[in-house]
Design a protein around this motif. Sequence first.
Motif, short mmCIF file in Angstrom:
data_model
loop_
_atom_site.label_atom_id
_atom_site.label_comp_id
_atom_site.label_asym_id
_atom_site.label_seq_id
_atom_site.Cartn_x
_atom_site.Cartn_y
_atom_site.Cartn_z
N PHE A 33 32.49 -4.60 55.06
CA PHE A 33 31.97 -4.88 56.39
C PHE A 33 31.00 -6.05 56.35
N ILE A 34 31.04 -6.86 57.40
CA ILE A 34 30.02 -7.87 57.61
C ILE A 34 29.33 -7.54 58.92
N TYR A 35 28.02 -7.42 58.84
CA TYR A 35 27.20 -7.10 60.01
C TYR A 35 26.74 -8.41 60.62
N VAL A 36 26.98 -8.55 61.92
CA VAL A 36 26.75 -9.82 62.62
C VAL A 36 26.01 -9.58 63.93
N GLN A 94 28.67 -1.24 66.51
CA GLN A 94 27.84 -1.33 65.30
C GLN A 94 27.60 -2.77 64.86
N HIS A 95 28.01 -3.72 65.69
CA HIS A 95 27.82 -5.15 65.39
C HIS A 95 28.34 -5.51 64.00
N ARG A 96 29.58 -5.13 63.76
CA ARG A 96 30.16 -5.43 62.45
C ARG A 96 31.65 -5.69 62.57
N LYS A 98 35.09 -5.16 60.19
CA LYS A 98 35.66 -4.56 58.99
C LYS A 98 36.82 -5.42 58.52
N MET A 137 23.44 -12.61 58.82
CA MET A 137 24.56 -11.68 58.57
C MET A 137 24.44 -11.09 57.17
N TYR A 138 25.02 -9.91 56.99
CA TYR A 138 25.06 -9.34 55.64
C TYR A 138 26.33 -8.54 55.44
N ILE A 139 26.73 -8.47 54.18
CA ILE A 139 27.96 -7.79 53.77
C ILE A 139 27.58 -6.48 53.08
N GLU A 140 28.33 -5.43 53.40
CA GLU A 140 28.03 -4.11 52.86
C GLU A 140 29.31 -3.28 52.75
#
Length: 159
Positions: A33-36, A94-96, A98, A137-140
């Motif tokens: 996932f990347i949250y944006v 969730q502002h992401r 997938k 942004m971050y990746i998780e």
Amino acid sequence: MSTFSHLNAGGEANMVDVSDKAVTQREATAEGFIYVSESVITQISEATIAKGDVFAVARIAGIQGAKKCSDLIPLCHPLALSKVDVNFDIDKAQHRIKATCYCKLSGKTGVEMEALTGVNVALLTLFDMCKAIDPGMYIEGVRVLEKKGGKTGHWKSTD
């Protein structure tokens, strides 16, 4: 207790010999996932990102990443992939976004690393294409969801 298969008797890094393993159909699916920001989701949805169609570019990058896995991960075997499929789903709540990567082949070793590499490269490409809008942004959550084939058979994540 299991031993590390990538170490030889002297404890040195060693590529595993798979020459005696049976050729089987092998598959793996990975996700991440990347949250944006909301702005990124809006601009992707409206196709107004200045760099173009981010999903098309990230899909190609993910496929290329899976194909280049053995060039990036030192002890991975080069594999003749028969299928790589990269997809994206926007989760506005969730502002992401997938990303999923599915890899398949008939071979002597699994394709989990290729699926994981494909997901990571696709997510990094999304980051690169959207960083001017949202540098935070971050990746998780990058992980293998499922694998099939080989001596361990079928494995699927339970969460």
